[in-house]
Design an enzyme around this catalytic site. Structure first.
Site, mmCIF file in Angstrom:
data_model
loop_
_atom_site.group_PDB
_atom_site.id
_atom_site.type_symbol
_atom_site.label_atom_id
_atom_site.label_comp_id
_atom_site.label_asym_id
_atom_site.label_seq_id
_atom_site.Cartn_x
_atom_site.Cartn_y
_atom_site.Cartn_z
ATOM 1 N N GLU A 59 8.048 -21.840 7.477
ATOM 2 C CA GLU A 59 8.510 -20.930 8.526
ATOM 3 C C GLU A 59 9.599 -21.538 9.393
ATOM 4 O O GLU A 59 10.178 -20.848 10.233
ATOM 5 C CB GLU A 59 7.343 -20.517 9.410
ATOM 6 N N GLU A 109 0.806 -1.218 0.000
ATOM 7 C CA GLU A 109 0.000 0.000 0.000
ATOM 8 C C GLU A 109 0.843 1.275 0.000
ATOM 9 O O GLU A 109 0.304 2.370 -0.230
ATOM 10 C CB GLU A 109 -0.947 -0.007 1.206
#
Length: 269
Positions: free
Chosen positions: A109, A78
């Site tokens: 992960e 954004e």
């Protein structure tokens, strides 16, 4: 026991009415900004360290897994449309790569070396900053990434929701927003995720303001990527120049941004 894994304050959720479920979730959510408020001084100190580095060409990397990784990517994605910055200025990386944005990648992960490899695909310089995001504060992908980044002389920070976590011990600026147990035990996409989103908002927004990407309270460098943003930009120019709507819109579209349009107008008047 990690705070993020501790048992919910509520029992027998399946026996609650929908109204009670929602009301109790909302009650818990109201505690999140209070937890974030307690660490505003630490966030401030971190931002003060980030800004001069980015002013000298540094970038901002977010690294995370699962929900935490997705939140970092959201915030990074954004920044270009909101502030008109290059797409490689704020970079969000998730364990498992872009495929993991939509679907979990098993065991991604757990590799402590992968995050640094992911960062190196973009190159790195001494002015870069790496922020590890992990509600638990124990994710190997994140810990390994910030550890290596700090070893290489990069500025490092972490956003976590457990106190004194292994992740916090590996960074220059640990930001611990301890929001307590989740409504659904261990579901850190809830309060912990909200806290992480708030902290990311605070970091990126304050950094962009201090880098000059906001004028007054306006996003003067935003990208004109849809009709709504063109309309918003037109209003900004009308306020700054007193031009009628048609002329303001024409000037905006000719110059490509609110900043460029208002600077041009002021240079001619």
């Amino acid at each position: 026991m990690k705070v993020t894994e501790s048992s919910s304050n509520y029992e027998n959720l399946e026996e609650m009415s929908v109204l009670d479920i929602l009301s109790n979730m909302n009650k818990e959510d109201q505690t999140v900004p209070l937890a974030v408020g307690k660490i505003v001084p630490q966030i401030s100190a971190f931002v003060e360290a980030i800004v001069p580095r980015m002013a000298k060409g540094g970038r901002l990397f977010y690294i995370g897994a699962g929900t935490s990784g997705r939140l970092g990517i959201l915030d990074a994605s954004e920044c270009p449309p909101t502030y008109g910055v290059p797409h490689d200025l704020v970079i969000g990386l998730i364990a498992g790569g872009d495929h993991a944005i939509r679907k979990a990648v098993e065991n991604a992960e757990d590799d402590p070396n992968q995050a640094w490899s992911d960062i190196q695909e973009y190159g790195f310089n001494a002015n870069d900053t790496v922020i590890g995001i992990a509600a638990s504060g124990t994710t190997p992908y994140v810990i390994g990434g910030v550890r290596k980044a700090r070893h290489e002389g990069l500025l490092t920070g972490a956003i976590t929701c457990n106190p004194n976590s292994p992740l916090s011990k590996e960074v220059d600026f640990p930001l611990e927003a301890v929001v307590g147990p989740e409504f659904v035990t261990g579901s850190t996409r809830m309060k912990a995720g909200t806290a992480q989103k708030l902290v990311l908002n605070m970091i990126s927004t304050s950094v962009m303001i201090k880098l000059g990407r906001v004028k007054g309270n306006k996003m003067v460098d935003m990208q004109l990527s849809n009709a709504k943003l063109v309309e918003r930009g037109t209003r900004m120019i009308m306020e700054a120049t007193n031009l009628p709507e048609g002329e303001a819109k024409k000037l905006l579209l000719e110059k490509g941004s609110v900043r460029a349009a208002t600077d041009y107008f002021q240079s001619k008047n």
